[in-house]
Design a protein around this motif. Structure first.
Motif, short mmCIF file in Angstrom:
data_model
loop_
_atom_site.label_atom_id
_atom_site.label_comp_id
_atom_site.label_asym_id
_atom_site.label_seq_id
_atom_site.Cartn_x
_atom_site.Cartn_y
_atom_site.Cartn_z
N GLU A 1 0.84 -1.21 0.00
CA GLU A 1 0.00 0.00 0.00
C GLU A 1 0.87 1.25 0.00
O GLU A 1 0.57 2.23 -0.68
N GLU A 2 1.99 1.20 0.77
CA GLU A 2 2.90 2.36 0.82
C GLU A 2 3.47 2.66 -0.56
O GLU A 2 3.81 3.79 -0.88
N LEU A 3 3.60 1.62 -1.37
CA LEU A 3 4.13 1.80 -2.73
C LEU A 3 3.00 2.05 -3.74
O LEU A 3 3.25 2.12 -4.94
N GLY A 4 1.78 2.15 -3.23
CA GLY A 4 0.64 2.36 -4.12
C GLY A 4 0.26 1.10 -4.88
O GLY A 4 -0.35 1.16 -5.95
N LEU A 5 0.64 -0.07 -4.36
CA LEU A 5 0.36 -1.33 -5.04
C LEU A 5 -0.62 -2.17 -4.22
O LEU A 5 -0.73 -1.99 -3.00
N VAL A 6 -1.27 -3.09 -4.88
CA VAL A 6 -2.25 -3.93 -4.19
C VAL A 6 -1.75 -5.37 -4.26
O VAL A 6 -1.24 -5.80 -5.29
N LEU A 7 -1.87 -6.08 -3.15
CA LEU A 7 -1.54 -7.51 -3.17
C LEU A 7 -2.78 -8.25 -3.65
O LEU A 7 -3.85 -8.11 -3.04
N SER A 8 -2.66 -8.98 -4.76
CA SER A 8 -3.86 -9.62 -5.31
C SER A 8 -4.40 -10.66 -4.32
O SER A 8 -3.64 -11.24 -3.54
N ARG A 9 -5.71 -10.87 -4.37
CA ARG A 9 -6.32 -11.81 -3.44
C ARG A 9 -5.75 -13.20 -3.62
O ARG A 9 -5.58 -13.97 -2.69
N GLU A 10 -5.41 -13.53 -4.89
CA GLU A 10 -4.91 -14.88 -5.19
C GLU A 10 -3.53 -15.08 -4.54
O GLU A 10 -3.26 -16.12 -3.94
N VAL B 1 15.41 18.25 -3.51
CA VAL B 1 14.40 17.23 -3.85
C VAL B 1 14.15 16.39 -2.61
O VAL B 1 15.11 15.89 -2.00
N THR B 2 12.89 16.24 -2.23
CA THR B 2 12.60 15.50 -1.00
C THR B 2 11.81 14.22 -1.30
O THR B 2 11.13 14.11 -2.32
N VAL B 3 11.91 13.30 -0.36
CA VAL B 3 11.13 12.06 -0.46
C VAL B 3 10.44 11.82 0.87
O VAL B 3 10.92 12.27 1.91
N ARG B 4 9.35 11.09 0.79
CA ARG B 4 8.62 10.75 2.01
C ARG B 4 8.95 9.31 2.40
O ARG B 4 9.36 8.53 1.56
N LYS B 5 8.70 9.02 3.65
CA LYS B 5 8.92 7.66 4.15
C LYS B 5 8.17 6.66 3.27
O LYS B 5 7.02 6.92 2.89
N ILE C 1 10.07 13.68 6.13
CA ILE C 1 10.47 14.30 4.85
C ILE C 1 11.98 14.38 4.85
O ILE C 1 12.59 14.93 5.78
N ARG C 2 12.58 13.83 3.80
CA ARG C 2 14.04 13.79 3.77
C ARG C 2 14.56 14.22 2.40
O ARG C 2 13.90 13.97 1.38
N GLU C 3 15.73 14.83 2.41
CA GLU C 3 16.26 15.41 1.18
C GLU C 3 17.34 14.54 0.56
O GLU C 3 18.17 13.95 1.26
N LEU C 4 17.34 14.50 -0.76
CA LEU C 4 18.36 13.74 -1.49
C LEU C 4 19.58 14.63 -1.74
O LEU C 4 19.43 15.79 -2.12
N GLY C 5 20.75 14.06 -1.56
CA GLY C 5 21.96 14.85 -1.79
C GLY C 5 23.15 13.96 -2.09
O GLY C 5 23.02 12.74 -2.24
N ALA C 6 24.32 14.62 -2.21
CA ALA C 6 25.55 13.87 -2.54
C ALA C 6 26.69 14.32 -1.65
O ALA C 6 26.76 15.49 -1.24
N TYR C 7 27.59 13.39 -1.33
CA TYR C 7 28.86 13.70 -0.69
C TYR C 7 29.95 13.43 -1.72
O TYR C 7 29.84 12.48 -2.51
N ALA C 8 30.98 14.26 -1.68
CA ALA C 8 32.05 14.06 -2.66
C ALA C 8 33.41 14.28 -2.01
O ALA C 8 33.54 14.97 -1.00
N HIS C 9 34.41 13.65 -2.63
CA HIS C 9 35.79 13.76 -2.14
C HIS C 9 36.72 13.92 -3.34
O HIS C 9 36.41 13.45 -4.43
N GLY C 10 37.88 14.51 -3.08
CA GLY C 10 38.90 14.63 -4.13
C GLY C 10 39.02 16.04 -4.64
O GLY C 10 38.22 16.92 -4.30
N PRO C 11 40.03 16.27 -5.52
CA PRO C 11 40.30 17.63 -6.00
C PRO C 11 39.13 18.28 -6.74
O PRO C 11 39.01 19.50 -6.77
#
Ligand SMILES: C[S@@+](CC[C@H](N)C(=O)[O-])C[C@H]1O[C@@H](n2cnc3c(N)ncnc32)[C@H](O)[C@@H]1O
Length: 435
Positions: A48-57, A292-296, A363-373
């Motif tokens: 349900e959280e993914l907007g999907l239904v488990l079929s009865r079968e 850009v944010t995403v929900r649980k 509510i959580r935000e998408l991001g990136a960590y980076a390393h190097g020159p």
């Protein structure tokens, strides 16, 4: 090796469940149903959280098949928990076989859309074959095959004990399917694969459906594909993890160890300088956040974002040991594998752990960590891609996968990311977008 178990090992009964083992008659059944209940409820909520239904079968099949009989020796609570049960490992401890997690099986059966009376082939045998048997009913048929004689024997014995005596159990390399029992209306592969062997296309009826956990650029997702002539086409996919295919289709992807193996990078065909990148990880971290944010519960989004990034030539995947995360060496979205981008062989950015924006962490935000020159540049490029994906693809139909025979000329392929495998050309194409 192809060693097919003779059909004489089947009972030949026409009833798909032996009369002496109906759920009502089995002494352990009331206890088992109580145990199965929480996991079925969990799966319903997850879907349900993914907007999907488990079929009865599928729901009924999950409640009916006694899962503990497919995990002998495992405590009942564990047998009915919502995770996989590893049943065989290599000498070094890597899983070779498992009873897949119920949510994965429910999800893949949902993708398969099995109907009563259909002929189904399963590759990687066990508990799932019993669920399939419930779904195809008395008029349908299920063949299941496993490359490992010990697992095939166990599948036969467990299926028999559980009353599924007319599932055809074969010991053979799934690469070649089971032509003698095809064509199949449905083929379900329950082992991770890097390609689509021609046998799976040939043995699938026209319009038939193949569900397969396929690695694309290191990302494993279960795809539902339909046969159209010599090609397969599909869009429905869900992220998952599976033990890798053995036999002729075996493939070993190389990862580059960083910091003495504390972290590693899967780089596909790219050249990468392990020393420079290892040193980069010791330089201060640069952060970039996308807005850009995403929900649980929106976990499925990440598969789509990963594939979107995977079309870039500098795409790679970062994995890390828990110790490296605890020590703060890296802080990836997932220690198992987080999408990353390389920059000029000496810098890299990877998807960061989500940043909570509210006290309840909903509510959580998408991001990136980076390393190097070139950390700042590559981090910005990464979050730009997150923004484009969010704007153009997050809410759209998502990428389409097509599978074409090897040798198909470039001009006959749709535009997109082309992955050449031994027998096939696999194309991931995105609906038109403006970058
Ligand atoms: C995740 S397990 C299957 C789970 C099973 N379907 C269930 O319901 O519990 C994957 C299985 O695939 C089998 N396997 C690996 N490579 C194979 C191949 N080339 N052909 C057939 N089976 C294979 C392994 O031996 C393993 O038992």
């Amino acid at each position: 090796m192809v060693r097919s178990r003779p059909a004489s090992q089947m009972t030949g009964t026409t009833n798909h469940r032996a009369a002496d083992s109906t759920p009502q008659d089995h002494p352990i059944v009331p206890f088992r149903l109580t145990l199965a209940e929480p996991v079925v409820e969990q799966i319903i909520v997850q879907r349900e959280e993914l907007g999907l239904v488990l079929s009865r079968e599928v729901e009924a099949a999950l409640r009916t098949v006694p899962r503990h009989l497919f995990a002998p020796g495992v405590p009942l609570e564990q047998a009915y928990a919502n995770h996989s049960i590893v049943t065989k490992r290599t000498e070094r401890g890597s899983p070779l076989s498992s009873v897949s997690a119920p949510w994965v099986q429910a999800m893949m059966l949902g993708q398969l859309q099995v109907a009563p009376g259909q002929r189904v082939l399963e590759i990687g045998g066990g508990y799932n074959a019993a669920l399939l048997r419930e779904l195809v009913g008395p008029e349908g048929s299920v063949s299941t095959l496993d490359i490992d004689p010990e697992i095939a024997d166990r599948a036969l014995s467990c299926l028999t004990t559980a009353g599924y005596r007319d599932v055809r159990v074969l010991c053979a390399d799934g690469e070649f399917g089971a032509a003698e029992y095809g064509p199949f209306d449905r083929i379900i592969v329950t082992v991770g694969t890097w390609g689509i062997p021609p046998a799976w296309v040939e043995q699938l009826a026209e319009g038939g459906r193949l569900v397969v956990p396929l690695w694309i650029k290191g990302l494993c997702q279960s795809w539902a594909l339909e046969r159209h002539g010599r090609c397969l086409v599909g869009r429905d996919r869900i992220g998952c993890g599976f033990v890798p295919m053995q036999g002729v289709g075996k493939y070993r992807s190389q990862s580059i160890p960083l910091h003495g193996g504390q972290a590693s990078l899967w780089v596909g065909d790219q050249q990468a300088d392990a020393t420079a990148l290892g040193e980069a990880l010791s330089t201060p971290r640069v952060e970039a956040w996308s807005g850009v944010t995403v929900r649980k519960g929106e976990i499925e989004l990440f598969g789509g974002l990963g594939l979107w990034l995977a079309r870039l030539p500098e795409f790679c995947l970062l994995s890390a040991k828990q110790d490296a995360v605890d020590r703060g060496l890296v802080s990836p979205a997932s220690p198992m594998a987080s999408p990353a981008l390389l920059d000029r062989d000496s810098s890299l950015a990877y998807r960061a752990k989500l940043r909570p924006l509210d006290a309840g962490k909903t509510i959580r935000e998408l991001g990136a960590y980076a390393h190097g020159p070139h950390a700042a540049e590559v981090a910005e490029r990464f979050v730009d891609q997150i923004r484009i994906w969010d704007r153009d693809h997050r809410h759209g139909p998502g990428p389409r996968l097509t599978v074409h025979p090897a040798g198909t000329p470039d001009g006959d392929l749709p535009a997109g990311l082309v992955i050449d495998r031994r027998h096939t050309r696999i194309v991931v194409s995105w609906p038109d977008h403006a970058e």
